[in-house]
Design a protein around this motif. Structure first.
Motif, short mmCIF file in Angstrom:
data_model
loop_
_atom_site.label_atom_id
_atom_site.label_comp_id
_atom_site.label_asym_id
_atom_site.label_seq_id
_atom_site.Cartn_x
_atom_site.Cartn_y
_atom_site.Cartn_z
N GLU A 171 54.75 37.90 35.41
CA GLU A 171 53.47 38.28 34.82
C GLU A 171 53.60 39.63 34.14
OE1 GLU A 171 50.08 37.35 37.27
OE2 GLU A 171 51.16 35.68 38.19
N HIS A 440 51.11 28.72 41.20
CA HIS A 440 50.97 30.06 40.62
C HIS A 440 51.96 30.99 41.31
CE1 HIS A 440 47.21 30.05 38.05
NE2 HIS A 440 47.61 28.80 38.20
N GLU A 441 52.37 32.04 40.60
CA GLU A 441 53.46 32.91 41.06
C GLU A 441 54.64 32.02 41.49
OE1 GLU A 441 50.27 33.32 42.70
OE2 GLU A 441 49.72 34.47 40.94
N GLU A 459 52.03 28.65 36.68
CA GLU A 459 51.61 29.83 35.96
C GLU A 459 52.91 30.45 35.43
OE1 GLU A 459 48.55 33.44 36.85
OE2 GLU A 459 50.11 33.04 38.31
N GLU A 465 43.66 35.40 34.03
CA GLU A 465 43.17 36.33 35.06
C GLU A 465 43.37 37.80 34.66
OE1 GLU A 465 45.41 35.74 38.68
OE2 GLU A 465 47.33 36.00 37.68
CA CA Z 1 48.95 35.01 38.91
#
Ligand code: CA
Ligand code: NOJ
Length: 669
Positions: A171, A440-441, A459, A465
C-alpha cells in the motif's frame, strides 16, 4: 482454429553438451522474443533476452545460494537440453477474458554439479518470457536457501513504474523514474526501455517460497531479493524445490501488457473439481462509514454493523440488482484490533443477529459476504479457521473477505515463505468448503486464480480506503494501477465514492477522526465520472460500490453500476500510457462497458468502436465529466447523454483534469 507451432531450434531436441558451452536459444512462436542460455567456464548459468533486434536483458546471472555446502549456482555441467511447445485454448470460470490461448515454446536446460541437479525451464511466449528453477539434491534432506542470484540486467536504461520493495505492505505510492534510479522495487515493476520496449517484471505461480523483489546493483541492473524468515533464511525446503516463474512481459505498446495472458498461462490448470459455485458479483457494504469516521467497527453508539443497518443495506442491494453485501465489524474481537489481534470468528456482536441477517438476505435474493479481520495474527487465525469457515458455511456465507492489517507475530512478514504458506492454507480450506476469498493485505497475486479460481480478488495496493484518512491516492494512481498491480490479477480497489469531498461524513455529528492526521485534507482525488470509469478499469470479479448507500440517492449516475456486470466475458485495453491515461472496454454477454480515465491533465482520446459487433446498432449511454468539471474545483459535475452507434463509429472521449468517462453500450434488439 489451432495455429501451427514452430520451434526455432539451434540445437537438436535433446542435446548433451560439455566442453564447448555453446549457447542454447529459445524463441517465442512469433520469433520476436529470444532467450539465450549459457554456462561460463566456472559452470555458472546465465541468460539473455533479445526482442526483435534489440537487447532487452543483457547477460544476467541465474542461481541461488544455500547453507550446508550445497552449490546452487556454479560448477554446473550441462547434461542435456530438451525442447517442447504448446498451443492450446482454455477457459476460465471468470476473468477479464474467459477464453485464453496458451501458446509457447519451452527449453529445459538440465544441469548437475557435485551436490545438486538443476533444471532451468524457460518458456517463450509472444507476450513475454518466464523461467523457473527446479532443484534437487541427494546430499541433504533439506535445503536452506540464503539468497537468490537471478539478475535482470537491462541492456539500456528506460522509464519505470513501481512501488518500493517492502516485506509487509504494497500500500505504497507508485514512482515513475528511470530504471537506473530505482533503489529497490516490488514487482510487478513496469518499464519502457530507451529502445522502446514495454515490459513488466513479476513472478507467476508463487507457492511455498518467499516473494521476489528487485534490488538495484548498478546502472539499469537489478538482482532478485527474497523476503527472509526471522532468522535470515530465505526459504526452507525439502531435498528438492521449484520456484515460481520469474517473468518478463513484453509489448510494443503499454496496453499490450494489460492484454497479455502471460501470468495466467504460466500457472497450472484449475485444480477444483467444480467451479459452478463461484459467483462473480457486485457488492455494497457497511464499510466506508468506518473509514470516514462516522461509524465504528466495535459495538457502541456508532456501531456500523447492526442488524437494523444490515437490513437497510440488504434492501438497497435487492432494489438495485446488487448480489452481495459485506458487513465489517460484525464480530467480537474488534476491541482487540491494534492490541492482541485476537478475534472471535464464531460470535457476532450482540447488536448484530447474524442468523436474522443471513435469513433476511436469503429471502431478498442477496448473499452476505463474510469478513475476517485477522490483524495479521496468522498463527491464531490458523488455529481457529477450520471452525470459522465451517460456521460461516453453515450460515450460508460462502464468500469471505479477509484482512491482515498489522504485523505478523513472531517476526514473520506478510510476504515471506511463512506468509505465502498461510495465504495458501486459507485458500485451500475455503476451496474445500466451496467458499471464495477476497484477501486484503494479501501476498501479491501471481496468477494462481487459474489453479484456484476461488481466489477472487485481493487488495495489495493503495485502495479507496486511503482517501478517507490520508492525503489519498493522486489522480495518476488509478491510471498507473492498470499497468502495474492490475497486470497480475484482480484488485478489490472498491471504487464508487460519490461524496467526493467527504462533505457528508466530515460534517456528520458522529464524525471522529480515527486514523491518519486529521489536519490532512482527505478527499477522493477524482471527478465523479472517473469513479464510474474505475468500476470498468480496475478489474475485480467482485466489484464494490463503496460509498454509503444514502450517497447514491438522487444520483442518476448510479444507473451505471445498476447496469454494470462484474462477470465479464472479454476485455481489451484500447489505449493508454502508465500514469497518464487508460481506456479499457469489457463485454458481458451482449453489453459492452467502456472506462476511460486520466491523470491530473484534461485530455481527449479518440476511440474507434470497432470492438462492437459489426452491423448492429447499440444504444450508448455516456457518463462524462461536465464541460466545467475538474477534480480539484468541480469534481461532481457530470452529464449523461445517449446516442445510437455502430462499430464503424468513433468517439472523442473528453475527460476533465483528474476525470474520466464511462459508457454502457446496449445492443438494440
Ligand atoms: Ca488495506
Ligand atoms: C484494511 C482493509 O483494506 C479494509 O478494507 C478493511 O476495512 C480494514 N482493514 C479493516 O478490516
Amino acid at each position: 482454429m489451432k495455429l501451427p507451432v514452430f520451434i526455432t531450434l539451434t540445437l537438436a531436441s535433446v542435446l548433451p553438451l560439455c566442453a564447448k558451452q555453446a549457447p542454447a536459444e529459445l524463441t517465442s512462436p512469433d520469433g520476436r522474443n529470444r532467450i539465450t542460455f549459457s554456462l561460463d567456464r566456472q559452470g555458472r548459468p546465465s541468460y539473455e533476452v533479445v526482442r526483435d533486434r534489440s537487447a532487452l536483458i543483457s547477460r544476467s546471472a541465474l542461481g541461488f545460494t544455500a547453507n550446508g555446502g550445497l552449490d546452487l549456482a556454479g560448477k554446473y555441467r550441462l547434461d542435456s537440453i530438451s525442447f517442447d511447445s504448446r498451443d492450446e485454448y482454455w477457459t476460465q470460470p471468470w476473468g477479464e477474458n474467459k477464453h485464453m490461448r496458451e501458446h509457447y515454446n519451452e527449453m529445459a536446460v538440465n544441469l548437475s554439479n557435485a551436490s545438486t541437479r538443476l533444471t532451468v525451464r524457460f518458456r517463450a511466449f509472444d507476450d513475454g518470457i518466464g523461467f523457473r528453477y527446479e532443484y534437487s539434491t541427494a546430499a541433504a534432506d533439506s535445503i536452506f536457501v540464503t539468497d537468490e542470484l537471478t539478475e535482470f540486467n537491462f541492456a539500456t536504461d528506460g522509464t519505470s513504474w513501481s512501488i518500493p520493495a517492502n516485506a509487509d505492505t504494497y500500500e505504497l505510492l507508485y514512482r515513475g523514474q528511470p530504471l537506473s534510479a530505482i533503489d529497490n522495487a516490488n514487482t510487478p515493476m513496469t518499464f519502457k526501455t530507451d529502445s522502446g520496449i514495454y515490459g513488466s517484471i513479476h513472478e507467476a505461480a508463487l507457492y511455498d517460497f518467499p516473494e521476489m523483489t528487485l534490488t538495484h546493483t548498478s546502472g539499469p541492473r537489478f538482482k532478485a531479493t527474497l523476503t527472509p524468515w526471522p532468522d535470515g533464511i530465505m526459504a526452507r525446503t525439502g531435498s528438492s524445490f521449484r520456484t515460481s516463474w520469474r517473468t518478463i512481459q513484453t509489448g510494443d505498446k503499454a496496453v499490450d501488457l494489460i492484454n497479455s495472458g502471460l501470468i495466467l498461462n504460466l500457472n497450472p490448470p484449475c485444480r477444483l473439481e467444480s467451479t459452478d459455485w463461484i459467483e462473480p458479483m457486485k457488492y455494497i457494504g457497511i464499510w466506508w462509514g468506518m473509514h470516514t469516521g462516522i461509524q465504528s467497527w466495535v459495538m457502541g453508539d456508532r456501531h456500523g454493523a447492526t442488524t437494523e443497518n444490515a437490513k437497510k443495506y440488504i434492501d438497497f442491494a435487492a432494489a438495485n440488482g446488487i448480489r452481495g453485501v459485506l458487513f465489517e465489524g460484525w464480530n467480537e474481537g474488534w476491541q482487540n484490533w491494534g492490541g492482541s489481534q485476537v478475534f472471535d470468528y464464531v460470535r457476532a456482536f450482540d447488536d448484530f443477529d447474524i442468523r436474522e441477517v443471513t435469513d433476511y438476505a436469503r429471502e431478498h435474493g442477496v448473499t452476505v459476504i463474510g469478513h475476517h479481520e485477522t490483524g495479521a495474527n496468522m498463527p491464531f487465525y490458523e488455529s481457529t479457521m477450520d471452525e470459522a469457515y465451517s460456521w460461516y458455511h453453515d450460515l450460508g456465507i460462502n464468500n469471505v473477505k479477509t484482512g491482515y492489517a498489522g504485523g505478523v507475530p513472531g517476526g514473520h512478514s506478510h510476504h515471506g515463505q511463512y506468509g505465502v504458506r498461510h495465504y495458501q492454507k486459507v485458500l485451500e480450506l475455503a476451496a474445500s468448503k466451496h467458499m471464495t476469498i477476497n484477501a486484503h493485505e494479501p501476498i501479491k497475486d501471481t496468477g494462481i486464480r487459474r489453479t484456484w479460481p476461488n481466489m477472487m480478488s485481493r487488495e495489495g495496493a493503495r485502495g479507496m480506503e486511503w482517501n478517507a484518512w490520508s492525503e489519498g491516492n493522486p489522480p495518476s494512481h488509478h491510471v498507473t494501477l492498470p499497468f502495474t498491480r492490475l497486470l497480475v490479477g484482480p484488485m478489490d480497489y472498491t471504487p464508487g465514492t460519490f461524496d467526493i469531498l467527504l462533505e457528508n461524513t466530515k460534517t456528520h455529528p458522529d464524525f471522529k477522526a480515527w486514523n491518519g492526521n486529521p489536519s490532512i485534507p482527505s478527499r477522493v482525488n477524482t471527478t465523479l465520472a472517473k469513479q464510474l470509469a474505475d468500476w470498468v478499469i480496475l478489474y475485480s470479479p467482485v466489484q464494490m460500490a463503496s460509498d454509503l448507500i444514502e450517497h447514491y440517492d438522487g444520483h442518476p449516475a448510479f444507473q451505471f453500476f445498476r447496469d454494470f456486470d462484474a462477470d465479464c466475458d472479454w476485455s481489451r485495453a484500447i489505449d493508454g500510457e502508465p500514469g497518464e491515461f487508460v481506456v479499457i472496454v469489457r463485454r458481458a454477454d451482449d453489453t459492452f462497458f467502456l472506462g476511460a480515465a486520466t491523470d491530473e491533465s484534461a485530455r481527449t482520446v479518440a476511440v474507434g468502436l470497432d470492438f462492437l459487433e459489426p452491423y448492429r446498432a447499440y444504444k450508448a449511454v455516456i457518463y462524462a465529466d461536465a464541460p466545467d468539471a475538474d477534480w480539484k474545483t468541480n469534481p461532481t459535475a457530470y452529464t449523461i447523454t445517449e446516442k445510437v452507434v455502430t462499430a464503424s463509429d468513433s468517439f472523442d472521449i473528453r475527460m476533465a483534469a483528474g476525470g474520466g468517462q464511462a459508457i454502457t453500450f446496449k445492443k438494440i434488439k
